[in-house]
Design a protein around this motif. Structure first.
Motif, PDB file in Angstrom:
ATOM      1  N   THR A  29     -47.947 -45.990   3.814  1.00  0.00           N
ATOM      2  CA  THR A  29     -47.345 -44.638   4.096  1.00  0.00           C
ATOM      3  C   THR A  29     -45.974 -45.114   4.603  1.00  0.00           C
ATOM      4  OG1 THR A  29     -49.330 -43.481   4.448  1.00  0.00           O
ATOM      5  CG2 THR A  29     -47.210 -42.591   5.284  1.00  0.00           C
ATOM      6  N   ILE A  49     -45.505 -34.367   2.051  1.00  0.00           N
ATOM      7  CA  ILE A  49     -46.628 -35.156   1.137  1.00  0.00           C
ATOM      8  C   ILE A  49     -47.942 -35.160   1.974  1.00  0.00           C
ATOM      9  CG2 ILE A  49     -47.407 -36.579  -0.682  1.00  0.00           C
ATOM     10  CD1 ILE A  49     -44.787 -36.982  -1.428  1.00  0.00           C
ATOM     11  N   GLU A  90     -43.975 -35.451 -15.150  1.00  0.00           N
ATOM     12  CA  GLU A  90     -45.129 -35.471 -14.341  1.00  0.00           C
ATOM     13  C   GLU A  90     -45.507 -36.789 -13.870  1.00  0.00           C
ATOM     14  OE1 GLU A  90     -46.683 -33.144 -13.119  1.00  0.00           O
ATOM     15  OE2 GLU A  90     -45.739 -31.437 -14.204  1.00  0.00           O
ATOM     16  N   ASN A 111     -37.654 -31.762  -6.600  1.00  0.00           N
ATOM     17  CA  ASN A 111     -38.277 -32.733  -7.080  1.00  0.00           C
ATOM     18  C   ASN A 111     -37.870 -32.794  -8.749  1.00  0.00           C
ATOM     19  OD1 ASN A 111     -39.524 -33.837  -5.131  1.00  0.00           O
ATOM     20  ND2 ASN A 111     -41.493 -32.700  -5.486  1.00  0.00           N
ATOM     21  N   GLN A 134     -48.016 -28.563  -1.221  1.00  0.00           N
ATOM     22  CA  GLN A 134     -48.304 -28.771  -2.837  1.00  0.00           C
ATOM     23  C   GLN A 134     -46.847 -28.882  -3.565  1.00  0.00           C
ATOM     24  OE1 GLN A 134     -51.365 -29.054  -3.963  1.00  0.00           O
ATOM     25  NE2 GLN A 134     -51.715 -29.107  -1.817  1.00  0.00           N
ATOM     26  N   ALA A 157     -44.319 -30.464  -2.677  1.00  0.00           N
ATOM     27  CA  ALA A 157     -44.115 -31.923  -2.525  1.00  0.00           C
ATOM     28  C   ALA A 157     -44.346 -32.845  -3.500  1.00  0.00           C
ATOM     29  CB  ALA A 157     -44.088 -32.420  -1.080  1.00  0.00           C
ATOM     30  N   THR A 158     -45.451 -32.369  -4.158  1.00  0.00           N
ATOM     31  CA  THR A 158     -46.067 -33.557  -5.193  1.00  0.00           C
ATOM     32  C   THR A 158     -45.829 -32.769  -6.696  1.00  0.00           C
ATOM     33  OG1 THR A 158     -48.208 -32.380  -4.955  1.00  0.00           O
ATOM     34  CG2 THR A 158     -47.607 -34.143  -3.625  1.00  0.00           C
ATOM     35  N   LYS A 159     -45.110 -31.599  -6.987  1.00  0.00           N
ATOM     36  CA  LYS A 159     -44.889 -31.111  -8.184  1.00  0.00           C
ATOM     37  C   LYS A 159     -43.294 -31.020  -8.510  1.00  0.00           C
ATOM     38  CE  LYS A 159     -49.310 -28.537  -7.777  1.00  0.00           C
ATOM     39  NZ  LYS A 159     -49.720 -27.254  -7.815  1.00  0.00           N
TER      40      LYS A 159
END
Length: 459
Positions: A56, A71, A205, A201, A76, A78-80
């Motif tokens: 990390t 993250i 993917e 972002n 959620q 933050a990861t898409k």
């Protein structure tokens, strides 16, 4: 044997969720050395935690900490892939004439040392003023910085300008350090613009990164490029300049149309700011719009909930320039010591004895390298007078009164012969003056519609 180690791991996990890797008491260092519990299952958890912590911490060096924190905390979005419309302040901070570095520093270790010191100090300054480093650029070396994304930041225009002045002063301090090490001197060019972008972002993917898209990115980059032409260190657009509070001193330099834009832009040099005064900003608040024009607020898309990086009070106490530089230099020096840097580090967490307390930055026309230049006194009446007279010359030029503009700039150049901006304005005014003082080179219609805009064809 079981409960206490698990409680300590829990406490460290909670801190790690906020990217707090401080090691009070040396507990993490002992785990790193393999001093784990005698109970096998607890030892496995401790080793797994150390691996997670190391991963990390390393991840946060490649990705903005705000994004990593979201993250880790389970956001959620933050990861898409996602973007939202945000009113942000963008800074391009670049090393001037960086192409010379590889020639002047043929030894890789010297080259790496100079860039490491530069990036360490400048990044710390950005963080002190609530900025997010979106990217470390390599050609030319520099930083791309955002304010008001992904988190909401109150008075982001003022904080960006305060960070720019601190970076300029820090560059002066670093040059003293480099000179004593026999290393070349560096200059810094900073361009800042505020406007609407698509922020979030971007990518696909499989690979994505946090960033911003839109014309404001282009303009901020162009402004940093214009610093060389005007002989200044910090250039901002009218959108960034308009909400700046009174403690900031600036001068309107020109009206330019940069490559890639249809409309001209007023540009300003940020000269300095008075220290110790609360900044009463005229338009930036701690909400998603944060200072955007009233007529545009209704068009903003919904953005994710964000914790404001600043308070809600209109009176904002910005960290002083010298305090920010002292903290950044001291922290980066401590990082170098922890990393076991072999090169002698000259800054010991203190400022030169000749530095007056609470000082601010001097104008871009002053030298950067000598010790005396780093003593920079507070904003003076002489600086304010000089800036006002330059703006009077610019106003005369834009009204087509070329003789008046030429006369004022010639007087300014007697005071500061190295003021590139005044020299350029004087030359442009002179191009439209005949021997008898009449206007030449323009038709009556061109003179009637004259605005003095400067068309930039290159980057």
């Amino acid at each position: 044997l079981v409960t206490r180690p698990l409680q300590r791991l829990r406490d460290k996990l909670l801190k790690m969720a906020d990217l707090d890797f401080q090691d009070e008491g040396g507990y993490l260092a002992r785990l790193q050395r393999g001093e784990t519990s005698q109970i096998r299952d607890v030892a496995k958890l401790q080793r797994a935690f150390i691996s997670l912590k190391n991963g990390t911490e390393a991840f946060s060096r490649f990705v903005p900490e705000t994004v990593v924190r979201n993250i880790v905390q389970g956001d959620q979005r933050a990861t898409k892939l996602n973007v939202s419309r945000r009113y942000v302040t963008i800074m391009f901070s670049k090393i001037h004439d960086a192409s010379r570095l590889s020639e002047l520093l043929p030894q890789p270790k010297d080259f790496l040392h100079v860039l490491k010191r530069y990036f360490s100090v400048m990044t710390r300054i950005v963080e002190i003023y609530d900025g997010v480093v979106g990217e470390i650029m390599t050609e030319p070396p520099g930083l791309l910085v955002f304010w008001n994304t992904p988190l909401t930041v109150q008075d982001h225009e003022a904080k960006a300008c305060a960070a720019a002045l601190a970076q300029k002063h820090a560059m002066c301090m670093l040059n003293q350090e480099f000179a004593q090490d026999g290393l070349p001197q560096l200059g810094i060019h900073i361009g800042i613009h505020t406007g609407f972008v698509r922020s979030g972002n971007l990518g696909c993917e499989k690979k994505m990164k946090f960033g911003c898209l839109g014309d404001p990115m282009n303009l901020a980059s162009r402004l940093s490029g214009l610093c060389k032409m005007y002989g200044v260190s910090v250039l901002v657009s009218a959108a960034t300049h308009s909400p700046l509070p009174e403690p900031f001193l600036s001068r309107k330099l020109d009206l330019v149309k940069v490559k890639g834009r249809l409309e001209p832009t007023e540009i300003y040099e940020v000269i300095g700011r008075e220290q110790g005064r609360a900044a009463s900003c005229r338009g930036s608040h701690g909400d998603i719009e944060s200072g955007c024009p009233e007529e545009e607020k209704a068009d903003l898309e919904e953005a994710p909930p964000a914790e404001a990086a600043g308070g809600s009070d209109m009176q904002v106490q910005l960290t002083s320039t010298t305090d920010a530089v002292a903290m950044a230099l001291a922290l980066s020096h401590s990082e170098a010591e922890r990393a076991g840097a072999g090169r002698r580090q000259l800054f010991q967490g203190r400022l030169p004895a000749e530095r007056a307390p609470g000082c601010s930055l001097s104008a871009g026309a002053w030298p950067l390298v000598s010790s005396s230049s780093c003593a920079c006194p507070s904003v003076t009446h002489a600086q304010r007078s000089y800036a006002a007279r330059y703006e009077a010359a610019l106003d005369a030029f834009q009204r087509g009164c070329f003789g008046e503009a030429r006369g004022i700039t010639m007087e300014l150049l007697k005071e500061r012969p190295q003021d590139f901006a005044a020299a350029a304005l004087s030359k442009r005014a002179g191009q439209h003056l005949g021997p008898d003082g009449s206007v030449v080179g323009l038709t009556e219609e061109e003179l009637r519609t004259w605005t003095g805009v400067l068309n930039m064809v290159g980057k």
